[in-house]
Design a protein around this motif. Structure first.
Motif, PDB file in Angstrom:
ATOM      1  N   LYS A 147     -24.907   7.190 -18.516  1.00  0.00           N
ATOM      2  CA  LYS A 147     -23.843   6.542 -17.757  1.00  0.00           C
ATOM      3  C   LYS A 147     -23.737   5.080 -18.166  1.00  0.00           C
ATOM      4  CE  LYS A 147     -23.990   7.355 -13.381  1.00  0.00           C
ATOM      5  NZ  LYS A 147     -24.387   7.271 -11.948  1.00  0.00           N
ATOM      6  N   ASP A 170     -19.796   3.892 -14.255  1.00  0.00           N
ATOM      7  CA  ASP A 170     -18.526   4.399 -14.787  1.00  0.00           C
ATOM      8  C   ASP A 170     -17.948   5.553 -13.982  1.00  0.00           C
ATOM      9  OD1 ASP A 170     -20.150   6.505 -15.462  1.00  0.00           O
ATOM     10  OD2 ASP A 170     -20.083   6.174 -17.621  1.00  0.00           O
ATOM     11  N   ASP A 171     -18.746   6.167 -13.073  1.00  0.00           N
ATOM     12  CA  ASP A 171     -18.221   7.268 -12.271  1.00  0.00           C
ATOM     13  C   ASP A 171     -17.651   6.800 -10.931  1.00  0.00           C
ATOM     14  OD1 ASP A 171     -20.599   6.475 -11.183  1.00  0.00           O
ATOM     15  OD2 ASP A 171     -21.458   8.500 -11.004  1.00  0.00           O
ATOM     16  N   LYS A 172     -17.583   5.522 -10.730  1.00  0.00           N
ATOM     17  CA  LYS A 172     -17.028   4.976  -9.486  1.00  0.00           C
ATOM     18  C   LYS A 172     -15.512   4.862  -9.609  1.00  0.00           C
ATOM     19  CE  LYS A 172     -18.063   1.334  -6.131  1.00  0.00           C
ATOM     20  NZ  LYS A 172     -18.892   0.121  -5.866  1.00  0.00           N
ATOM     21  N   THR A 173     -14.793   5.290  -8.583  1.00  0.00           N
ATOM     22  CA  THR A 173     -13.330   5.243  -8.645  1.00  0.00           C
ATOM     23  C   THR A 173     -12.840   3.808  -8.480  1.00  0.00           C
ATOM     24  OG1 THR A 173     -13.065   5.606  -6.264  1.00  0.00           O
ATOM     25  CG2 THR A 173     -13.182   7.566  -7.675  1.00  0.00           C
ATOM     26  N   ARG A 229      -8.926   7.903  -9.757  1.00  0.00           N
ATOM     27  CA  ARG A 229      -9.809   8.414 -10.802  1.00  0.00           C
ATOM     28  C   ARG A 229     -10.924   7.410 -11.092  1.00  0.00           C
ATOM     29  NH1 ARG A 229      -6.382  10.655 -15.766  1.00  0.00           N
ATOM     30  NH2 ARG A 229      -8.411  11.639 -16.158  1.00  0.00           N
ATOM     31  N   SER A 230     -11.954   7.888 -11.765  1.00  0.00           N
ATOM     32  CA  SER A 230     -13.107   7.040 -12.056  1.00  0.00           C
ATOM     33  C   SER A 230     -12.780   6.000 -13.113  1.00  0.00           C
ATOM     34  CB  SER A 230     -14.285   7.901 -12.524  1.00  0.00           C
ATOM     35  OG  SER A 230     -13.996   8.471 -13.800  1.00  0.00           O
TER      36      SER A 230
END
Length: 290
Positions: A147, A170-173, A229-230
């Motif tokens: 990540k 990077d997976d946070k919206t 979206r992320s």
């Protein structure tokens, strides 16, 4: 030797300068004595100068790379550009003297970071040592979690405010990233007051843009991002120079910020993909066998 003023000679204003016809744009009371080289605002005193810098987030440094049309280009602009190039040359020469610049470990980290980004369909480009964005960038990649933790800058142009975030997964919206700033309930009271124009506006009016790289300065365009979206999904297929800079705007107030594909004079194509091929390997980069 300076000439002495006779009894009938006209007296000059204090300080030996001409009286300004402009009023202070901060207090609107005093006579303007100073003009900011960056935003060209008039001020009457040091106190007003500090107030205008705080209110507009202005650093007072002239923008040497500001666009000047051919019709307005003068000898002074030519001299300014020449001096700017000299400064760049001196900075690059000074940076090249640091031993860490050519360190194999430093190069390996940057190459690996770019290769990991390329695997995610992101064209990440790094600047030479000595550039401000290179010094600021704190982006890392966690191999265990696979990540990215991005260095991120948020710009709120309607309030002249900027905020820097470090270690953003990077997976946070994008919606979750903006909550501490523009959410009426979850945002910090001080930040909420400064960004009041955003917090009182409906969320449907908020638009997140990112500048399209590799375009002429007089033809700036922006990519519109999806808040639901992320961060990783929004960065895919984009060119990123060091780290992402997101512009948070209101649809009803944005004027000069043209979204790519919404201008009738050009086709809806992403210029990032035209300028570079994500599948090509740069010279000297390390191939990850994993």
């Amino acid at each position: 030797m300076a000439e002495r003023e006779g009894p009938g000679s006209p007296r000059r204003p204090a300080g030996g300068r001409k009286m300004s016809l402009q009023r202070c744009e901060t207090c609107s009371e005093g006579e303007a004595k100073y003009r900011c080289p960056r935003c060209m605002k008039y001020s009457c005193s040091l106190l007003c100068v500090k107030k205008h810098k705080l209110a507009l987030s202005c650093n007072g440094v002239r923008d040497k790379t500001a666009f000047v049309s051919v019709n307005e280009f003068t000898d002074l602009n030519l001299l300014s550009d020449y001096r700017f190039l000299e400064d760049v040359g001196r900075t690059a020469d000074a940076a090249a003297r640091y031993p860490t610049v050519h360190s194999p470990a430093t190069k390996k980290l940057l190459y690996c970071l770019r290769n990991k980004a390329r695997r995610c369909n992101i064209d990440l480009r790094t600047l030479p040592v000595g550039f401000t964005k290179r010094k600021e960038n704190s982006t890392t990649f966690n191999c265990m979690e696979k990540k990215f933790y991005w260095h991120l800058k948020l710009v709120f142009p309607h309030c002249h405010a900027e905020y820097t975030l470090k270690g953003v997964p990077d997976d946070k919206t994008l919606a979750d990233i903006l909550k501490p700033y523009i959410d009426p309930v979850e945002s910090d009271p001080v930040v909420c007051q400064r960004l009041k124009i955003y917090t009182v506006s409906p969320q449907s009016d908020v638009q997140i843009l990112m500048k399209v790289e590799n375009r002429k300065q007089n033809s700036v365009r922006y990519n519109e991002l999806d808040a639901s979206r992320s961060l990783l999904d929004n960065l895919k297929g984009k060119v990123i120079i060091e780290y992402p800079t997101l512009f948070v705007v209101l649809k009803t107030l944005k004027k000069d910020m043209v979204v790519l594909g919404q201008d009738a004079s050009e086709p809806a194509e992403n210029s990032d993909s035209e300028s570079s091929s994500l599948s090509s390997m740069e010279e000297g980069e390390i191939r990850d066998s994993s």
